[in-house]
Scaffold this motif. Structure first.
Motif, PDB file in Angstrom:
ATOM      1  N   TRP A 242       0.765  -1.097   0.036  1.00 17.05           N
ATOM      2  CA  TRP A 242       0.114   0.055  -0.155  1.00 17.05           C
ATOM      3  C   TRP A 242       0.942   1.276  -0.100  1.00 17.05           C
ATOM      4  CZ3 TRP A 242      -5.557  -0.041   1.811  1.00 17.05           C
ATOM      5  CH2 TRP A 242      -5.978  -1.513   1.581  1.00 17.05           C
ATOM      6  N   ASN A 243       1.105   1.920  -1.249  1.00 15.49           N
ATOM      7  CA  ASN A 243       1.985   2.941  -1.356  1.00 15.49           C
ATOM      8  C   ASN A 243       1.190   4.206  -1.312  1.00 15.49           C
ATOM      9  OD1 ASN A 243       4.647   1.831  -2.418  1.00 15.49           O
ATOM     10  ND2 ASN A 243       3.146   0.863  -3.599  1.00 15.49           N
ATOM     11  N   VAL A 244       1.237   5.095  -0.254  1.00 12.39           N
ATOM     12  CA  VAL A 244       0.351   5.765   0.243  1.00 12.39           C
ATOM     13  C   VAL A 244       0.895   7.362   0.061  1.00 12.39           C
ATOM     14  CG1 VAL A 244      -0.835   7.153   2.179  1.00 12.39           C
ATOM     15  CG2 VAL A 244      -0.788   4.521   1.807  1.00 12.39           C
ATOM     16  N   THR A 245       0.347   8.307  -0.386  1.00  9.57           N
ATOM     17  CA  THR A 245       0.830   9.627  -0.703  1.00  9.57           C
ATOM     18  C   THR A 245      -0.108  10.668   0.123  1.00  9.57           C
ATOM     19  OG1 THR A 245       1.759   9.089  -2.877  1.00  9.57           O
ATOM     20  CG2 THR A 245       1.456  11.451  -2.215  1.00  9.57           C
ATOM     21  N   ASP A 246       0.454  11.436   1.167  1.00 12.72           N
ATOM     22  CA  ASP A 246      -0.415  12.464   1.755  1.00 12.72           C
ATOM     23  C   ASP A 246      -0.320  13.624   0.574  1.00 12.72           C
ATOM     24  OD1 ASP A 246      -1.421  14.480   3.020  1.00 12.72           O
ATOM     25  OD2 ASP A 246      -0.032  14.331   5.071  1.00 12.72           O
ATOM     26  N   PRO A 247      -1.647  14.059   0.033  1.00 16.87           N
ATOM     27  CA  PRO A 247      -1.629  15.207  -0.974  1.00 16.87           C
ATOM     28  C   PRO A 247      -1.455  16.390  -0.261  1.00 16.87           C
ATOM     29  CG  PRO A 247      -3.720  14.327  -0.369  1.00 16.87           C
ATOM     30  CD  PRO A 247      -3.001  13.426   0.415  1.00 16.87           C
ATOM     31  N   ASP A 248      -1.349  16.580   0.997  1.00 19.23           N
ATOM     32  CA  ASP A 248      -1.270  17.771   1.628  1.00 19.23           C
ATOM     33  C   ASP A 248      -0.532  17.641   3.012  1.00 19.23           C
ATOM     34  OD1 ASP A 248      -1.836  20.513   2.211  1.00 19.23           O
ATOM     35  OD2 ASP A 248      -3.907  20.207   3.141  1.00 19.23           O
ATOM     36  N   PRO A 249       0.794  17.535   2.797  1.00 19.97           N
ATOM     37  CA  PRO A 249       1.707  17.338   4.142  1.00 19.97           C
ATOM     38  C   PRO A 249       1.960  18.429   4.775  1.00 19.97           C
ATOM     39  CG  PRO A 249       2.780  17.081   2.034  1.00 19.97           C
ATOM     40  CD  PRO A 249       1.480  17.217   1.490  1.00 19.97           C
TER      41      PRO A 249
END
Ligand code: FES
Ligand code: FE2
Length: 354
Positions: A242-249
Motif C-alpha cells: 500500500w503506497n500512500v501519498t499524503d496530498p497535503d503534508p
C-alpha cells in the motif's frame, strides 16, 4: 466464460521442490515444536547454540513423536525410551545398548532463516535450490520498520488463500465494514515474468483503511492517494504494498509511506494451511497503541476471509458435482489465474499433474 481448470483443492496440489516457510523464527526454541508441513509431521527445535533444526517427527523405534521429547545440547531426546538424534537425524545413542542400529536415523530437512521467518526444503534433496530461499524477508526483523505479524491455521487448501490475497477486489464486499476501502471496483493491471506475478492499481485520494491509517499517522477521514502493488515472487509468499501519498503534508513533513502486506502460505495437513500474515510500515517506532489498533483491525478483517474460505472448502469437499464443475472467469481474475499457471508449471516439472 466458463472453464474447467484443475485446481486440486481436495488433494496434495503443492509442489515439493521449493522452499516453504516452516515457522516464525521466534517459534523455534530449545523446546521442541510439532508442525505438520506438506502433510508430514515435522519437529522443529534450536540447538543450544541457536541453530534451527527440522527433523521427521517420528522416532524410528516405536514412532513416538520426538516433539514430545526434549533438547539436550544439539540433540533431541525421544520421550519414550530415550534414543537421541543429532541435527542430521542420525541416532547418537540408544540408552539400553552400546551399538546403534545402522538404520536408526530419521530424515532431516534443510532450513534457512530470513528476517522473522524460517524456510524449509522438504522436496528432493538432489533438486535443492542452494541459493538463498527465493524471497528476502529481512525487512520483517529490521528496526527501520514497524511490523505486525499474525498466524492462522485455516481449514482450506492453500491455493484458496493464495488466490484470495492476490485478488483484492473482494475488499469492498467481504470486508465492507472492516477494511472500509470500498474503491476496488475496477480491474487491476496484471503481469507475469517467469513465475513472478504482479498487479497494480492506482486510486484517487480517499480515506485510508482504518487497518493502516493510525499507524501511518492519518485520521480515519483524511483522504490520501494510493498505489496498490502486489507481487508474488514465490507460490509460498506474496506481498501487497500500500503506497500512500499524503496530498497535503505539513511543511517539511514526510508525504510518502508504505505498508507492506505479507501473505505466507504453507500446506499443513490435507485441507489445512498455515497462513502467516504481516503488516509492516516503513516507519520506525510506530506507537504501540497504533500497532495494537492495526493488529486488532487486521485480525477482525482476516477473520472474515478465514470464515468464508473455510466455508468454501467445506462445500467444495462435500459437493457431489465436482467432476462436472466449471468456474466462471471474470476479467479481474488475472492474478488468480496466473497462480494456477505457475502451479501447473511447477507440478509438471515434478512430473505431476492435477
Ligand atoms: S519410541 Fe523412541 S526410543 Fe522408543
Ligand atoms: Fe480478504
Amino acid at each position: 466464460m466458463s472453464q474447467r481448470i484443475a485446481n486440486g483443492f481436495l488433494g496434495d496440489n503443492y509442489p515439493r521442490n521449493m522452499w516453504w516457510v516452516a515457522a516464525r523464527a521466534d517459534e523455534i526454541t530449545t523446546t521442541p515444536m510439532a508442525r505438520w508441513i506438506l502433510e508430514m509431521p515435522v519437529v522443529l527445535y534450536r540447538t543450544e547454540d541457536g541453530k534451527p533444526v527440522a527433523l521427521d517427527d517420528r522416532c524410528p523405534h516405536r514412532w513416538a513423536p520426538l516433539s514430545e521429547g526434549r533438547v539436550d545440547g544439539d540433540q533431541i531426546v525421544c520421550p519414550y525410551h530415550g534414543m537421541r538424534f543429532g541435527p542430521d537425524g542420525r541416532c547418537a545413542l540408544v540408552p539400553t545398548q552400546t551399538k546403534v542400529p545402522p538404520d536408526a536415523h530419521i530424515t532431516g530437512y534443510p532450513l534457512r532463516e530470513s528476517g522473522a521467518f524460517v524456510w524449509i526444503w522438504m522436496g528432493d534433496p538432489d533438486e535443492i535450490d542452494n541459493n538463498e530461499p527465493p524471497v528476502d524477508l529481512g525487512y520483517t526483523a529490521n528496526p527501520d520498520w514497524s511490523v505486525v505479524l499474525g498466524y492462522y491455521d485455516v481449514a482450506c487448501n492453500w491455493v484458496l488463500i493464495r488466490e484470495n490475497v492476490l485478488d483484492l477486489t473482494h475488499i469492498p464486499h467481504l470486508h465492507a465494514k472492516t477494511f472500509r476501502q470500498n474503491d476496488w471496483d475496477t480491474i487491476p493491471k496484471v503481469a507475469i515474468d517467469g513465475d513472478v506475478i504482479t498487479y497494480r492499481q492506482d486510486f484517487d485520494p480517499a480515506p485510508l483503511s482504518p487497518l493502516f491509517c493510525h499507524a501511518m499517522g492519518f485520521d480515519e477521514d483524511q483522504p490520501v492517494a494510493r498505489s496498490q502493488i502486489g507481487t508474488m515472487p514465490s507460490l509460498a509468499v506474496s506481498f501487497s504494498d500500500w503506497n500512500v501519498t499524503d496530498p497535503d503534508p505539513d511543511p517539511g513533513a514526510r508525504s510518502e509511506f508504505l505498508m507492506r502486506g505479507c501473505h505466507i502460505v504453507t500446506p499443513g495437513l490435507r485441507g489445512r494451511t498455515h497462513y502467516y500474515w504481516g503488516a509492516a510500515f516503513d516507519i520506525a517506532d510506530v506507537p504501540a497503541d497504533a500497532i495494537e489498533t492495526s493488529r486488532r483491525n487486521v485480525t477482525e478483517a482476516f477473520d472474515e476471509d478465514k470464515h468464508l474460505l473455510e466455508r468454501m472448502q467445506a462445500q467444495l469437499s462435500q459437493d457431489p458435482r465436482q467432476d462436472q464443475s466449471t468456474e466462471v472467469g471474470l476479467a479481474a481474475d488475472g492474478a488468480g489465474l496466473r497462480v494456477r499457471q505457475v502451479l501447473h508449471r511447477k507440478l509438471e516439472a515434478e512430473s505431476r499433474t492435477l
